[in-house]
Design an enzyme around this catalytic site. Structure first.
Site, PDB file in Angstrom:
ATOM      1  N   GLY A  21       0.836  -1.199   0.000  1.00  0.00           N
ATOM      2  CA  GLY A  21       0.000   0.000   0.000  1.00  0.00           C
ATOM      3  C   GLY A  21       0.864   1.241   0.000  1.00  0.00           C
ATOM      4  N   ALA A  72       6.888  16.095   0.395  1.00  0.00           N
ATOM      5  CA  ALA A  72       7.007  17.232  -0.518  1.00  0.00           C
ATOM      6  C   ALA A  72       6.975  16.729  -1.954  1.00  0.00           C
ATOM      7  CB  ALA A  72       8.299  18.000  -0.252  1.00  0.00           C
ATOM      8  N   LYS A  88       3.691  24.691  -2.144  1.00  0.00           N
ATOM      9  CA  LYS A  88       5.152  24.696  -2.236  1.00  0.00           C
ATOM     10  C   LYS A  88       5.574  25.383  -3.531  1.00  0.00           C
ATOM     11  CE  LYS A  88       9.110  21.594  -2.834  1.00  0.00           C
ATOM     12  NZ  LYS A  88       9.557  20.187  -2.981  1.00  0.00           N
ATOM     13  N   LEU A 127       9.724   2.611  -3.917  1.00  0.00           N
ATOM     14  CA  LEU A 127      10.985   2.154  -3.340  1.00  0.00           C
ATOM     15  C   LEU A 127      11.404   0.788  -3.855  1.00  0.00           C
ATOM     16  CD1 LEU A 127      10.446   3.284   0.367  1.00  0.00           C
ATOM     17  CD2 LEU A 127      11.633   4.499  -1.460  1.00  0.00           C
ATOM     18  N   ILE A 183       7.851  10.825  -5.272  1.00  0.00           N
ATOM     19  CA  ILE A 183       6.470  10.654  -5.725  1.00  0.00           C
ATOM     20  C   ILE A 183       6.379  10.849  -7.233  1.00  0.00           C
ATOM     21  CG2 ILE A 183       4.161  11.684  -5.597  1.00  0.00           C
ATOM     22  CD1 ILE A 183       4.629  12.039  -2.591  1.00  0.00           C
TER      23      ILE A 183
END
Length: 494
Positions: free
Chosen positions: A9, A47, A75, A329, A342
């Site tokens: 997940g 971020a 941002k 990852l 991301i």
């Protein structure tokens, strides 16, 4: 390819589930996500970069949807403190810097302006940098017609809340979550493809196509299919991180901060309900206890207990093997210095949606194309991150002396030499970071080209300086018309 199974997940798994459900959802196709309740997610990547908005548009999510669901803030870029030298700072803004003139890039004209005695800073021509410095934000242009381009922005958000938002989205479109741990994997005897996940409680989850979002473990891509891993620690020696939360900031700055330390760096990410903090470091130069003491001291909470993370920077040699694609990852990792984690999930999903098998079989040609594109993109990001460590005047600690003297990939060495000697940036295929990004970082770290393009000298210097003055005035007018960040946030989430 009717049964798509996602292992894991977190951000990667639920981004995959939402994307697949939106793009590939069809009658008869099932999307199953297997998630362990006992295996935690890394969840430090809070971020993002502006490309996240294209992912949200594809899903049909608005900025307000994201802000409300994830405790997000806006941002505009990243402030780098103490990277060039102690006591110095610079800003890497989103968006462009200045405007092209006479058919060549703005930086050439700024270099000519500078050589002629001009004193304006490079970031005087960036609305994002100036808005960040002033603590202002707005998604649309409010007044000045001379600065009609809206601000380029991304988000700081709670990664756990973001995954929950995408889970709700994916489940509304039919994705099914199964809670369980994988005990073993069944392979097809004839093809060698992954056929099923065998869970610890005896259940079997069969599939035709698998997305491995199992984190660093790479349960399918590495544990079963032995994709291999390219270790980049000789160029990016940091191998540990500590993460801890602190109270929210007031006022809330619309930017991330990365502060260089003796043997690594510290991040600060402002959310509405907390501040995310962390220390990325190399354990060959500083112990975990020392790093934790430094981090907790910086946030003013010496009793805090940071969460540790170990990693080896690099990527899988093959991100797609047989009927398995690794994401997040499980595919690779570079430290979150430029908030790329991301995006790498998003980019991989976009490529996969384009190349997804059309007739129930996996084409070797398609797999090779995907792997080549992913490998190149990872390497382009790697080079950009390495440049932050290599191009520095710091020599005050063993860590920074090591970084200054280390050999770097040929691809980066050539790019740095071309920029320093000629002021030239040549965009390469799959470059995530464009000329404005490289110029902001390299100039910020003290690498200024020795010469400018001759076309920049065509206009008389007073004419050029007048043009640049108008650009600075337009940026200033744009920023002055924006509300402060906290006011704008309150308006959005009301």
């Amino acid at each position: 390819m009717q049964r798509i199974v996602i292992l894991g997940g977190g951000t990667a798994g639920w981004m995959a589930a939402a994307c697949v459900a939106r793009v590939l959802g069809a009658p008869g196709r099932t999307i199953t996500l297997v998630e362990s309740p006992t295996i935690g997610t890394v969840g430090v990547g809070e971020a993002t970069i502006p490309m996240i908005e294209s992912f949200h548009r594809m899903l049909g999510l608005s900025a307000v949807d994201v802000l409300r669901a994830t405790a997000a803030t806006f941002k505009l870029g990243i402030e780098f403190v103490d990277w060039t030298r102690r006591g110095e700072r610079y800003f890497h803004p989103f968006g462009t810097i200045g405007a092209d003139l006479n058919g060549i890039g703005f930086v050439q004209h700024w270099l000519r302006h500078r050589a002629g005695g001009g004193t304006s800073a490079l970031l005087d021509y960036s609305a994002e940098a100036q808005a960040a410095a002033a603590g202002r934000f707005g998604m649309v242009q409010l007044t000045s017609p001379d600065a009609a381009t809206p601000l380029h922005f991304a988000y700081h958000f709670d990664a756990t809340l973001y995954a929950m938002m995408l889970r709700r989205y994916a489940e509304r479109l039919g994705a099914v979550r199964i809670e369980g741990e994988v005990a073993s994997v069944r392979r097809d005897a004839e093809s060698g493809d992954v056929a099923a996940l065998l869970l610890a409680d005896g259940r079997t989850v069969e599939g035709d196509f698998f997305l491995d979002c199992s984190g660093f473990a790479g349960v399918l891509i590495e544990g079963e299919l032995a994709a291999g891993y390219d270790d980049w620690s000789r160029w990016l020696p940091c191998n540990r991180a500590l993460a801890v939360a602190s109270p929210p900031m007031s006022p809330c700055p619309p930017f991330t901060r990365a502060t260089a330390l003796e043997a690594g760096w510290r991040w600060r990410i402002p959310l509405r309900h907390r501040t995310g903090n962390g220390h990325v470091f190399c354990d060959a130069f500083v112990s975990e206890d020392e790093a934790a003491t430094r981090l907790c001291g910086a946030i003013g909470d010496p009793r805090a207990t940071p969460r540790p993370l170990r990693f080896t920077t690099g990527r899988r040699r093959r991100a797609w093997v047989r009927n398995v694609v690794a994401l997040g990852l499980a595919s690779g990792f570079v430290e979150p210095l430029e908030s790329t984690s991301i995006f790498m999930i998003q980019s991989a999903l976009a490529k996969l949606m384009t190349l997804f098998p059309r007739d129930g079989r996996v084409s070797a040609r398609v797999v090779d194309q995907y792997n080549a594109m992913i490998a190149t993109e990872w390497e382009r990001v790697r080079d950009f991150i390495v440049a932050h460590y290599k191009v520095t005047a710091r020599d005050d600690t063993p860590f920074w002396r090591h970084c200054r003297s280390m050999a770097v990939p040929d691809s980066l060495s050539e790019r740095l030499a071309l920029f320093e000697e000629e002021g030239v940036f040549v965009e390469q295929p799959h470059d995530l970071f464009k000329e404005a990004n490289w110029v902001a970082v390299l100039a910020g770290q003290g690498l200024i080209p020795r010469r400018h393009h001759p076309v920049a000298a065509i206009a008389p210097l007073p004419v050029l300086n007048a043009q640049l003055a108008r650009m600075r005035a337009a940026v200033a007018a744009h920023v002055a018309a924006l509300p402060d960040h906290d006011t704008y946030l309150a308006r959005c989430v009301a």
